[in-house]
Design a protein around this motif. Structure first.
Motif, mmCIF file in Angstrom:
data_model
loop_
_atom_site.group_PDB
_atom_site.id
_atom_site.type_symbol
_atom_site.label_atom_id
_atom_site.label_comp_id
_atom_site.label_asym_id
_atom_site.label_seq_id
_atom_site.Cartn_x
_atom_site.Cartn_y
_atom_site.Cartn_z
ATOM 1 N N ASN A 192 35.605 57.305 38.177
ATOM 2 C CA ASN A 192 36.994 57.504 37.762
ATOM 3 C C ASN A 192 37.618 56.166 37.378
ATOM 4 N N ASN A 195 43.991 57.918 35.631
ATOM 5 C CA ASN A 195 44.207 59.321 35.974
ATOM 6 C C ASN A 195 44.074 60.224 34.749
ATOM 7 N N PRO A 196 42.907 60.164 34.057
ATOM 8 C CA PRO A 196 42.717 61.038 32.894
ATOM 9 C C PRO A 196 42.263 62.427 33.325
ATOM 10 N N ASP A 197 42.276 63.365 32.364
ATOM 11 C CA ASP A 197 41.717 64.686 32.658
ATOM 12 C C ASP A 197 40.239 64.553 32.983
ATOM 13 N N PHE A 198 39.570 63.666 32.285
ATOM 14 C CA PHE A 198 38.186 63.346 32.597
ATOM 15 C C PHE A 198 37.927 61.930 32.120
ATOM 16 N N ASN A 201 39.120 59.588 28.683
ATOM 17 C CA ASN A 201 40.411 59.812 28.033
ATOM 18 C C ASN A 201 41.238 58.532 28.036
ATOM 19 N N VAL A 203 44.208 56.060 28.876
ATOM 20 C CA VAL A 203 45.009 55.977 30.107
ATOM 21 C C VAL A 203 46.104 54.936 29.924
#
Length: 302
Positions: A192, A195-198, A201, A203
């Motif tokens: 990680n 705080n992306p969807d996955f 992405n 940020v």
């Protein structure tokens, strides 16, 4: 009597005509033979004068065979070789897939591969590596006056050898992050960033950063052996960008074999500017570098 005399000249003329026919036929046959010999000699001379190069091909992983390739007149032996050598994964030729090829002082050849090559499956297996590295090096060394072939990924020598899990070639300064090379452990990975969807992405912040497999590395006398620390590094995704230490965290700081680096734990004194970055982690045993993750790419936006 006159009839006999008249017959003699006629016979003579016939004999003369026959002789000329034989002579002309002999001349025609001779010219045909000479022309054929000349054409054959020219063809043989042309074939003998054609330049050929030996291009190595791999089969059964580490076995090599040599293929003789003709170099057309006016073309470069190197260009022809690159048109026949296969790229990683065998998806194309070096000429079609590589971003650039150059030879620099010190008899070193550089081949730069596109960034997307890092996403090709199974290119870092022992078989795949031997299948494309050996033919390239063996072919080019016997064509160009070079001692070694260095590869880069998106302009970064580091990125190529770390993605492939290979040791850096001896004496190559470009392949030297923080003065030490570390092999990659594929199980040790960043899971990680922000705080992306996955992961992947864009940020607004790279924090929090989580990595997996940074807790213990075995047991001794029934006691778990813990990594001493985990460092997180960052670099702008441009050539020759400096490496920045994002921060250090203890092993297993997030529990369940994971470790994390939060924004308030970072050693950065200012926020990360928008742009493209690559981030990786290094774990340590007794404060000695052990293994690192692959490079993870991220886009930071406002």
């Amino acid at each position: 009597m006159n009839e006999q005399n008249n017959g003699q000249p006629t016979a003579f003329i016939k004999n003369v005509k026959k002789s000329w026919i034989i002579i002309i036929a002999a001349i025609i046959i001779s010219l045909t033979i000479v022309g054929s010999v000349y054409a054959w000699q020219r063809s043989s001379a042309k074939f003998a004068s054609q330049k050929t190069i030996a291009v190595f091909e791999a089969y059964d992983c580490d076995k090599l065979r040599v293929v003789s390739v003709v170099v057309p007149e006016g073309q470069s032996s190197v260009d022809i070789a690159l048109e026949h050598l296969l790229s990683p994964g065998g998806i194309s030729t070096v000429a079609e897939y590589a971003r650039s090829f150059k030879v620099v002082e010190g008899n070193i050849a550089y081949i730069d591969w596109p960034d997307e090559m890092s996403n090709l499956p199974n290119i870092d297996t022992s078989c795949s590596l031997q299948a494309f590295l050996q033919p390239i090096e063996k072919t080019l060394i016997q064509i160009v006056p070079i001692d070694t072939v260095i590869h880069s990924l998106g302009g970064s020598v580091n990125a190529f050898y770390m993605r492939m899990g290979l040791s850096c070639p001896t004496g190559v300064s470009e392949c030297n992050y923080d003065s030490v090379y570390l092999p990659v452990d594929k199980n040790f990975k960043i899971t990680n960033m922000g705080n992306p969807d996955f992961i992947g992405n864009p940020v607004t912040s790279i924090f929090p950063i989580y990595a997996y497999m940074c807790d213990t590395y075995g047991t001794k006398n029934g006691v778990a052996l813990h990594y001493s620390k985990i460092d997180f590094f960052m670099s702008k995704d441009i050539e020759n960008a400096p490496t920045v230490l994002l921060g250090t965290t203890p092993s297993g700081s997030a529990g369940s074999g994971e470790c994390d680096l939060l924004e308030n734990e970072s050693s950065l004194t200012s926020s990360v500017e928008p742009g493209e970055y690559r981030i990786w982690a290094v774990r340590y045993i007794d404060n000695k570098p052990d293994r690192r993750t692959v490079d993870n790419y991220i886009t930071v936006i406002n």
